[in-house]
Write an enzyme that holds these catalytic residues in place. Structure first.
Site, PDB file in Angstrom:
ATOM      1  N   HIS A   1     -12.095  12.329   1.808  1.00  0.00           N
ATOM      2  CA  HIS A   1     -12.309  10.952   2.111  1.00  0.00           C
ATOM      3  C   HIS A   1     -12.036  10.942   3.893  1.00  0.00           C
ATOM      4  CE1 HIS A   1     -11.810   6.524   2.194  1.00  0.00           C
ATOM      5  NE2 HIS A   1     -10.625   6.513   2.645  1.00  0.00           N
TER       6      HIS A   1
ATOM      7  N   ARG B   1      -2.543  10.803   6.315  1.00  0.00           N
ATOM      8  CA  ARG B   1      -2.613   9.538   6.791  1.00  0.00           C
ATOM      9  C   ARG B   1      -2.434   8.432   5.706  1.00  0.00           C
ATOM     10  NH1 ARG B   1      -6.408   5.603   6.336  1.00  0.00           N
ATOM     11  NH2 ARG B   1      -7.979   6.767   5.178  1.00  0.00           N
TER      12      ARG B   1
ATOM     13  N   HIS C   1      -8.741  11.443  -1.068  1.00  0.00           N
ATOM     14  CA  HIS C   1      -8.284  10.103  -1.654  1.00  0.00           C
ATOM     15  C   HIS C   1      -8.164  10.499  -3.060  1.00  0.00           C
ATOM     16  CE1 HIS C   1      -8.020   5.799  -2.658  1.00  0.00           C
ATOM     17  NE2 HIS C   1      -8.023   5.628  -1.364  1.00  0.00           N
TER      18      HIS C   1
ATOM     19  N   PHE D   1       0.901  -0.987   0.025  1.00  0.00           N
ATOM     20  CA  PHE D   1      -0.079  -0.004  -0.249  1.00  0.00           C
ATOM     21  C   PHE D   1       0.648   1.276   0.045  1.00  0.00           C
ATOM     22  CE2 PHE D   1      -4.446   1.107   1.316  1.00  0.00           C
ATOM     23  CZ  PHE D   1      -5.132   0.290   0.570  1.00  0.00           C
TER      24      PHE D   1
ATOM     25  N   GLU E   1      -7.269   1.962  -2.877  1.00  0.00           N
ATOM     26  CA  GLU E   1      -6.039   1.784  -3.112  1.00  0.00           C
ATOM     27  C   GLU E   1      -5.439   0.437  -3.110  1.00  0.00           C
ATOM     28  OE1 GLU E   1      -4.029   4.821  -0.246  1.00  0.00           O
ATOM     29  OE2 GLU E   1      -1.933   3.572  -0.581  1.00  0.00           O
TER      30      GLU E   1
ATOM     31  N   GLN F   1      -7.981  14.674   4.121  1.00  0.00           N
ATOM     32  CA  GLN F   1      -7.425  13.781   3.279  1.00  0.00           C
ATOM     33  C   GLN F   1      -8.367  13.826   1.708  1.00  0.00           C
ATOM     34  OE1 GLN F   1      -6.692   9.378   3.687  1.00  0.00           O
ATOM     35  NE2 GLN F   1      -4.508  10.240   3.394  1.00  0.00           N
TER      36      GLN F   1
ATOM     37  N   ARG G   1      -0.931   9.590  -0.419  1.00  0.00           N
ATOM     38  CA  ARG G   1      -2.256   9.740  -1.074  1.00  0.00           C
ATOM     39  C   ARG G   1      -2.232  11.292  -1.161  1.00  0.00           C
ATOM     40  NH1 ARG G   1      -6.678   6.482   2.634  1.00  0.00           N
ATOM     41  NH2 ARG G   1      -6.384   4.496   1.656  1.00  0.00           N
TER      42      ARG G   1
ATOM     43  N   LEU H   1     -15.600   5.634  -3.700  1.00  0.00           N
ATOM     44  CA  LEU H   1     -14.129   5.298  -3.397  1.00  0.00           C
ATOM     45  C   LEU H   1     -13.769   4.173  -4.339  1.00  0.00           C
ATOM     46  CD1 LEU H   1     -11.694   5.950  -1.870  1.00  0.00           C
ATOM     47  CD2 LEU H   1     -12.379   3.986  -0.311  1.00  0.00           C
TER      48      LEU H   1
END
Lengths: 249, 576
Positions: B350, B385, B237, B122, B254, B235, B285, B251
């Protein structure tokens, strides 16, 4: 822009009737979008449950043109536009208001099911092929559409004696967990009324997650119950075998 | 005194039933506390259910070199070193145990060949670290916690909205709210309260967040006198759906990039080479979101204003197995078969890194007896994050909040509720029914979303932010003049009136903090201050309520002990 006519049930436990709303249809619009349009422009008090709008939470169940659906996954362009689209609450549950129903019965049934209980001294290793079938059951998003179409609940109202497909799926997930040490067959037989299901597969047809409820959960569970309670020879064999097995912790 | 209202009493009251709230409840129950859990939706529908990619934990099942120190460093680096170091340490140290615990409660993660929990790559994580179940990890987590909690015996108050925290002197004493079903009012009396209400994304128009994400917990805590922190860090995304219009913002996990997905612009260029040649699609991100945004702004976007995300070079069966819900989502909602053709994606609001300011070890806020965990709390993630660090955050700090809340309850006497506060809370909810020809809350919500999207988005300027602040101020007045039709029975228009008040509070906090931070760091990008400013690297923006005004101040970040500092040494000083 094209326009659709929605006939949405408006009312409460005491009664109600469908009311027509006109909604402009945009590309790729889903029924839930249309309901939100009505809320914003015509009926701010229209009661609708929803959360993710992506088919992951199972909140927005309703009956669209008589078919139980997640409204967030039902595209407007899949519905005939030349007549009103009817949107009614799930029939098997009591209406609270408009499209919102009282599904609290499901939570009560769920409470009866003993949770996962690992066998004593178990080693925490599992292999993908052994959990594939359980992972299928754990895809359930609890939209309760399977409960809604199950005729044992919908037409015969056997809520007191019958758990319904959702909870057979949950029990199957526990029973077939490779490390679980508990047997839930007497629960299935006595409290969840598994025998009342006569495998018409209505539940499987409406499952938005594509879980093969009847074939993969209900039938194997029925076999377990039969083996356990109705096959004297197997029962004897199992009794002897189990004598040496460790009990669940 | 309060016979007028239905009243429930608990040692520990938890507001929110996502991962953090449920994990807090389980721990508080294990400590012997009586626990009540309140949720705005039905149990099991909280935002956690939508989490897709996985839970970050340095279990080293796939990459044996992984350990908590590396996870700690990745988290701090991802957060541009603005994180509360102690939270980042606790998180990295405890997340593996929290994942194992889920497995022991019945969760079934995808497996490695040798039968252990499988971990995937990730963004921003040095090693393959995300424990997952296809792309429905959150569902597995919430069901496991929910079933555990129900069996242990907490009381759940479903479809109930809290509109005010009640105090006894300087400590929390309870909460006031309404049942969504019938609109009747309800009182909760509690020695400890845990806010686990998630985020604020519903204040933006393009968002992956559900109707619940209106910043309730942060606004409730703020109104009760607790501090908020880091609110400028929102954030976006990088990958939300952009087409068709109805699904905009939904969404796209990821995990698509974690499994090898490639980003291209309209010209077919793999543009991440320009923005982060080392990590490419698996950059953090903030970087990927800015990259896509920039490509689109400079005219290299797709037909519908996004970028192409392609996983079709992987075998179709593999894609369907590892990303089943993405496969169905695109097929059913966008007529795109992701095993054969690329997806169109663009940034979507997000997550908020900021929230209620808490003590690292106990999750207690600046208000005694009030705790916060999960997205509603600030500190762990700093300025940005990492994907996968949210689910682990919920488990680690949910548990710690539940533990500390139960302990606090043991040493506290039963508080008293203030009758005047309750009457005032009731009056506030009833006024929209009394008014005729007031504002429609849906219109004001759209107006707020447009302002936040346009002026408090990925790239920010002083001018835009000041304009947004003025407009938010102007929105407050009509928000006190809503009128609503229908009855108090399950009336979403009425519910939105109160939710908007929370959204306006958090929107103001975000905007004020964003104006103050004159630099670019993590998710906060200022066109007029494009560089990282070392001075700002030592400060958090803290918001609190003074009389009826929102007050902003800066406080120094806690200094990092030497041994942890050494872990970060070679990382400091890298750009935003």
């Amino acid at each position: 822009m094209a326009e659709a006519v929605l006939r949405i049930f408006r009312g409460t436990r005491e009664g109600g009737e469908p009311v027509e709303y006109r909604v402009p249809v945009a590309t790729g619009m889903v029924v839930l979008d249309a309901l939100h349009y009505v809320q914003k422009h015509q009926a701010p008090d229209l009661a609708v449950r929803w959360n993710c709008k992506a088919g992951k939470c199972g909140s927005c169940s309703a009956e669209v043109n008589g078919r139980p659906r997640l409204t967030c996954k039902t595209r407007m362009d899949t519905l005939p536009q030349d007549k009103p689209i009817t949107i009614f609450p799930m029939k098997a549950f009591p209406v609270i208001k408009d499209l919102v129903t009282d599904v609290s019965w499901n939570y009560k049934v769920n409470k009866k099911i003993p949770p996962f209980q690992p066998r004593k001294g178990v080693e925490w290793k599992m292999y993908q092929p052994d959990i594939d079938r359980v992972q299928e059951f754990r895809k359930c998003i609890e939209c309760f559409l399977c409960q809604n179409v199950c005729h044992v609940l919908r037409d015969h109202g056997k809520q007191e004696e019958f758990g319904g497909p959702r909870f057979f799926v949950r029990v199957a997930g526990l029973e077939m967990h490779p490390l679980d040490g508990l047997s839930r067959t007497s629960l299935l037989k006595d409290e969840l009324g598994l025998g009342l299901c006569n495998i018409t597969k209505c539940c499987t047809e409406v499952c938005p997650e594509g879980i093969r409820i009847t074939d993969n959960a209900i039938i194997p569970l029925k076999e377990r119950v039969v083996d356990e309670f109705y096959d004297p020879l197997l029962r004897l064999v199992r009794k002897i075998r189990n004598a040496g097995k460790p009990a669940p912790e | 005194m309060n016979e007028k209202y239905e009243t429930h009493e608990h040692d520990v009251l938890i507001i929110g039933a996502g991962g953090a709230g449920l994990r807090a409840a389980i721990e508080a129950l294990a400590q012997g506390a009586s626990v009540g859990v309140i949720c705005k939706s039905l149990l099991g529908k909280a935002h956690t259910v939508m989490a897709e990619g996985g839970i970050a934990a340095a279990m080293a099942n796939v990459d044996q070199a992984d350990n908590w120190q590396v996870h700690f460093r990745d988290t701090m680096r991802g957060g541009k070193f603005l994180n509360n170091w102690r939270m980042a340490q606790i998180h990295a140290q405890e997340s593996s145990e929290r994942v194992r615990e889920l497995e022991q409660w019945g969760a079934l993660f995808d497996r490695t060949e040798d039968g252990r929990i499988l971990q995937r790559a990730f963004g921003g994580h040095t090693f393959k670290r995300l424990c997952h179940v296809g792309d429905r990890t959150g569902l597995e987590m919430i069901r496991t916690l929910q079933d555990r909690g129900v069996q242990m015996g907490f009381d759940v108050y479903m479809e109930c909205t809290v509109t005010r925290l009640l105090k006894d002197g300087d400590r929390v004493a309870g909460a006031f709210g309404y049942w969504r079903e019938n609109g009747r009012f309800v009182l909760f009396k509690a020695k400890s309260i845990v806010v686990a209400t998630g985020g604020i994304g519903k204040a933006w128009s393009i968002t992956s967040n559900s109707w619940e994400y209106t910043g309730d917990g942060m606004a409730l805590a703020y109104d009760a006198g607790a501090d908020l922190m880091d609110m400028e860090f929102v954030q976006f995304h990088p990958t939300g759906m952009v087409w068709p219009p109805g699904v905009q913002g939904i969404l796209v996990t990821e995990a698509v990039r974690g499994e090898g997905g490639i980003l291209r612009n309209r010209l077919g260029e793999r543009f991440m080479e320009k923005y982060d040649p080392k990590r490419m699609e698996l950059s953090t991100r903030d970087v990927v979101a800015r990259a896509i945004y920039t490509e689109v702004r400079e005219g290299r976007g797709t037909e519908h204003g996004g970028a192409f995300l392609d996983i079709s070079h992987k075998p179709a069966e593999y894609v369907k197995r590892k990303l089943p819900s993405m496969y169905h989502q695109f097929l059913e909602l966008a007529d795109v078969d992701i095993t054969k053709e690329p997806m169109e994606v663009g940034p979507t609001c997000h997550y908020v890194m900021g929230g209620v300011r808490v003590e690292a070890d106990t999750a207690q806020s600046s208000l005694p007896g009030l705790f916060a965990a999960g997205e509603a709390a600030a500190g762990l993630h700093g300025a940005n994050r990492l994907g996968g660090n949210s689910l682990s955050d919920l488990l680690v700090f949910g548990r710690r909040a539940g533990l500390a809340a139960a302990q606090h309850a043991k040493t506290t006497s039963t508080p008293a509720l203030d009758g005047r506060e309750i009457e005032d809370a009731e009056r506030e909810l009833l006024t929209p029914f009394e008014r005729k020809d007031g504002e429609n809350p849906y219109n004001l919500h759209s107006d707020l979303q447009e302002v936040m999207q346009a002026q408090v988005g990925i790239f920010r300027t002083e001018e835009d932010l000041q304009s947004a602040l003025t407009k938010i101020g102007q929105f407050k007045q009509p928000s006190e003049q809503f009128s609503i039709t229908g009855s108090r029975m399950f009336n979403p228009g009425w519910h939105l009136c109160r939710d908007l008040k929370s959204m306006l509070t958090v929107s103001e906090a975000v905007t004020r903090s964003a104006i103050a931070r004159r630099e670019s760091r993590g998710a906060h990008s200022r066109i007029d201050y494009p560089k990282l400013d070392p001075e700002w690297g030592n400060k958090n923006n803290v918001i609190s309520r003074r009389a009826d005004r929102m007050e902003l101040r800066q406080e120094p970040i806690p200094s990092i002990p030497e041994d942890l500092q050494a872990l970060l040494a070679e990382e400091k000083g890298t750009g935003a």
